[in-house]
Scaffold this active site. Structure first.
Site, PDB file in Angstrom:
ATOM      1  N   LYS A  13       0.833  -1.216   0.000  1.00  0.00           N
ATOM      2  CA  LYS A  13       0.000   0.000   0.000  1.00  0.00           C
ATOM      3  C   LYS A  13       0.865   1.264   0.000  1.00  0.00           C
ATOM      4  O   LYS A  13       0.635   2.177  -0.778  1.00  0.00           O
ATOM      5  CB  LYS A  13      -0.921   0.038   1.241  1.00  0.00           C
ATOM      6  CG  LYS A  13      -1.879  -1.131   1.336  1.00  0.00           C
ATOM      7  CD  LYS A  13      -2.835  -0.987   2.511  1.00  0.00           C
ATOM      8  CE  LYS A  13      -2.177  -0.976   3.879  1.00  0.00           C
ATOM      9  NZ  LYS A  13      -1.538  -2.258   4.267  1.00  0.00           N
ATOM     10  N   ARG A  88      -9.000   0.668   9.276  1.00  0.00           N
ATOM     11  CA  ARG A  88      -8.554  -0.684   9.595  1.00  0.00           C
ATOM     12  C   ARG A  88      -9.609  -1.458  10.376  1.00  0.00           C
ATOM     13  O   ARG A  88      -9.414  -2.633  10.652  1.00  0.00           O
ATOM     14  CB  ARG A  88      -7.300  -0.604  10.456  1.00  0.00           C
ATOM     15  CG  ARG A  88      -5.993  -0.916   9.709  1.00  0.00           C
ATOM     16  CD  ARG A  88      -4.882  -0.707  10.708  1.00  0.00           C
ATOM     17  NE  ARG A  88      -3.650  -1.358  10.399  1.00  0.00           N
ATOM     18  CZ  ARG A  88      -2.625  -0.805   9.773  1.00  0.00           C
ATOM     19  NH1 ARG A  88      -2.720   0.398   9.295  1.00  0.00           N
ATOM     20  NH2 ARG A  88      -1.492  -1.474   9.613  1.00  0.00           N
ATOM     21  N   ARG A 127      11.777  -6.930   4.668  1.00  0.00           N
ATOM     22  CA  ARG A 127      11.738  -5.485   4.438  1.00  0.00           C
ATOM     23  C   ARG A 127      12.818  -4.757   5.254  1.00  0.00           C
ATOM     24  O   ARG A 127      12.991  -4.985   6.443  1.00  0.00           O
ATOM     25  CB  ARG A 127      10.353  -4.968   4.844  1.00  0.00           C
ATOM     26  CG  ARG A 127      10.190  -3.487   4.710  1.00  0.00           C
ATOM     27  CD  ARG A 127       8.740  -3.095   4.605  1.00  0.00           C
ATOM     28  NE  ARG A 127       7.968  -3.321   5.815  1.00  0.00           N
ATOM     29  CZ  ARG A 127       6.661  -3.033   5.909  1.00  0.00           C
ATOM     30  NH1 ARG A 127       6.019  -2.549   4.866  1.00  0.00           N
ATOM     31  NH2 ARG A 127       6.020  -3.252   7.024  1.00  0.00           N
ATOM     32  N   ARG A 160      12.120  -2.369  10.529  1.00  0.00           N
ATOM     33  CA  ARG A 160      11.104  -1.711  11.353  1.00  0.00           C
ATOM     34  C   ARG A 160      10.891  -2.515  12.625  1.00  0.00           C
ATOM     35  O   ARG A 160      10.923  -3.730  12.596  1.00  0.00           O
ATOM     36  CB  ARG A 160       9.789  -1.661  10.555  1.00  0.00           C
ATOM     37  CG  ARG A 160       9.338  -0.282  10.207  1.00  0.00           C
ATOM     38  CD  ARG A 160       8.186  -0.312   9.248  1.00  0.00           C
ATOM     39  NE  ARG A 160       6.939  -0.798   9.849  1.00  0.00           N
ATOM     40  CZ  ARG A 160       5.739  -0.657   9.279  1.00  0.00           C
ATOM     41  NH1 ARG A 160       5.646  -0.051   8.107  1.00  0.00           N
ATOM     42  NH2 ARG A 160       4.656  -1.122   9.848  1.00  0.00           N
ATOM     43  N   ARG A 171       0.284  -9.143  13.481  1.00  0.00           N
ATOM     44  CA  ARG A 171      -0.271  -8.113  12.588  1.00  0.00           C
ATOM     45  C   ARG A 171      -1.168  -8.744  11.521  1.00  0.00           C
ATOM     46  O   ARG A 171      -2.199  -8.187  11.155  1.00  0.00           O
ATOM     47  CB  ARG A 171       0.858  -7.320  11.930  1.00  0.00           C
ATOM     48  CG  ARG A 171       1.515  -6.349  12.917  1.00  0.00           C
ATOM     49  CD  ARG A 171       2.838  -5.852  12.406  1.00  0.00           C
ATOM     50  NE  ARG A 171       2.732  -5.035  11.220  1.00  0.00           N
ATOM     51  CZ  ARG A 171       3.691  -4.894  10.323  1.00  0.00           C
ATOM     52  NH1 ARG A 171       4.838  -5.521  10.470  1.00  0.00           N
ATOM     53  NH2 ARG A 171       3.521  -4.121   9.288  1.00  0.00           N
TER      54      ARG A 171
HETATM   55  P1  AMP Z   1       1.323   0.488   9.134  1.00  0.00           P
HETATM   56  O1  AMP Z   1       2.527   1.307   8.870  1.00  0.00           O
HETATM   57  O2  AMP Z   1       0.106   0.946   8.344  1.00  0.00           O
HETATM   58  O3  AMP Z   1       1.558  -0.986   9.001  1.00  0.00           O
HETATM   59  O4  AMP Z   1       0.939   0.745  10.679  1.00  0.00           O
HETATM   60  C1  AMP Z   1       1.837   0.429  11.725  1.00  0.00           C
HETATM   61  C2  AMP Z   1       1.087   0.303  13.034  1.00  0.00           C
HETATM   62  O5  AMP Z   1       0.466   1.563  13.362  1.00  0.00           O
HETATM   63  C3  AMP Z   1      -0.061  -0.711  13.067  1.00  0.00           C
HETATM   64  O6  AMP Z   1       0.386  -2.029  13.303  1.00  0.00           O
HETATM   65  C4  AMP Z   1      -0.902  -0.149  14.194  1.00  0.00           C
HETATM   66  O7  AMP Z   1      -0.330  -0.440  15.462  1.00  0.00           O
HETATM   67  C5  AMP Z   1      -0.799   1.347  13.977  1.00  0.00           C
HETATM   68  N1  AMP Z   1      -1.847   1.832  13.051  1.00  0.00           N
HETATM   69  C6  AMP Z   1      -1.671   2.359  11.803  1.00  0.00           C
HETATM   70  N2  AMP Z   1      -2.839   2.693  11.246  1.00  0.00           N
HETATM   71  C7  AMP Z   1      -3.794   2.377  12.147  1.00  0.00           C
HETATM   72  C8  AMP Z   1      -5.213   2.448  12.144  1.00  0.00           C
HETATM   73  N3  AMP Z   1      -5.886   2.924  11.089  1.00  0.00           N
HETATM   74  N4  AMP Z   1      -5.870   2.007  13.252  1.00  0.00           N
HETATM   75  C9  AMP Z   1      -5.218   1.527  14.324  1.00  0.00           C
HETATM   76  N5  AMP Z   1      -3.879   1.408  14.392  1.00  0.00           N
HETATM   77  C10 AMP Z   1      -3.163   1.827  13.300  1.00  0.00           C
END
Ligand code: AMP
Length: 214
Positions: A13, A88, A127, A160, A171
């Site tokens: 994404k 999400r 990654r 990360r 996740r």
């Molecule tokens: P991402 O970079 O999108 O994979 O997000 C990393 C982490 O941020 C996720 O595993 C969540 O802990 C938190 N996070 C990101 N977006 C959301 C969301 N829309 N709702 C809840 N937690 C989020």
């Protein structure tokens, strides 16, 4: 153009959102990036979010909704935006719908980026980000030349915090349980398109562009 990119962690994404942002001149709005910025800034809120994120769990809906409503009110989002990693949960999707209705700017499309489970795992466990160039790399998929270019520049391949095997498993479970129901949510609104998100970045990008012009 107001779109949501939907897909499991590792479906690409962020990568695709960045390409689309450059071409269409609309911002990529990534709740993950904004939350990581808060963590890096060391705010009290960031410290709280950090443990949730490191475990691969979701930050509370009202917190991300607050971040998103502030962000979408910025002038650069007037002509559109690409939401990456939000919504999400079904609650977040309903909140977004309400917010956009209030703004009089409904969503155009939710694009589901579909990737096989085995490939997701490799994309996530492999990654890395180069500490010097900031380039996103993958120890399984990037060429040796690309990986060497980072170390030759004096950089390190950084992982990360939430890309460890243990957290990745969680996740993906969290995605299945909380986010997958959004596929039906957007289908029922007549807004869902699905693209195959395997292959090279450019191949996926071409599929994304054609899905948006349908
Ligand atoms: P991402 O970079 O999108 O994979 O997000 C990393 C982490 O941020 C996720 O595993 C969540 O802990 C938190 N996070 C990101 N977006 C959301 C969301 N829309 N709702 C809840 N937690 C989020």
């Amino acid at each position: 153009m107001r779109i949501v990119l939907l897909g499991a962690p590792g479906s690409g994404k962020g990568t695709q959102a960045k390409k689309l942002m450059a071409e269409k001149n609309i911002p990529q709005v990534s709740t993950g990036d904004m939350l990581r910025e808060a963590v890096a800034a060391g705010t009290r809120f960031g410290l709280k979010a950090r443990s949730v994120m490191d475990a691969g769990n979701l930050v509370p809906d009202e917190v991300v909704l607050g971040i998103i409503s502030e962000r979408l009110a910025q002038p650069d989002a007037e002509e559109g935006f690409i939401l990456d990693g939000f919504p999400r949960t079904t609650q977040q999707a309903m909140d977004l719908e309400e917010l956009l209705d209030e703004m009089g700017t409904p969503l155009d499309t939710a694009v589901l980026m579909d990737v096989d489970f085995d490939i997701l795992l490799k994309r996530l466990t492999g990654r890395r980000t180069c500490s010097v160039t900031g380039k996103l790399l993958n120890v399984y998929f990037s060429s040796q030349e690309e990986l060497d270019a980072c170390t030759d520049a004096g950089g390190e391949l950084m992982q990360r915090e939430d890309d460890t095997e243990e957290t990745i498993g969680n996740r993906l479970d969290v995605y299945r349980e909380n986010t997958e129901p959004l596929i039906d949510f957007y289908k029922s609104r007549g807004r869902l398109v699905t693209i195959g998100a395997e292959g090279t970045i450019d191949e996926v990008y071409q599929r994304l562009l054609s899905s948006l012009s349908e």
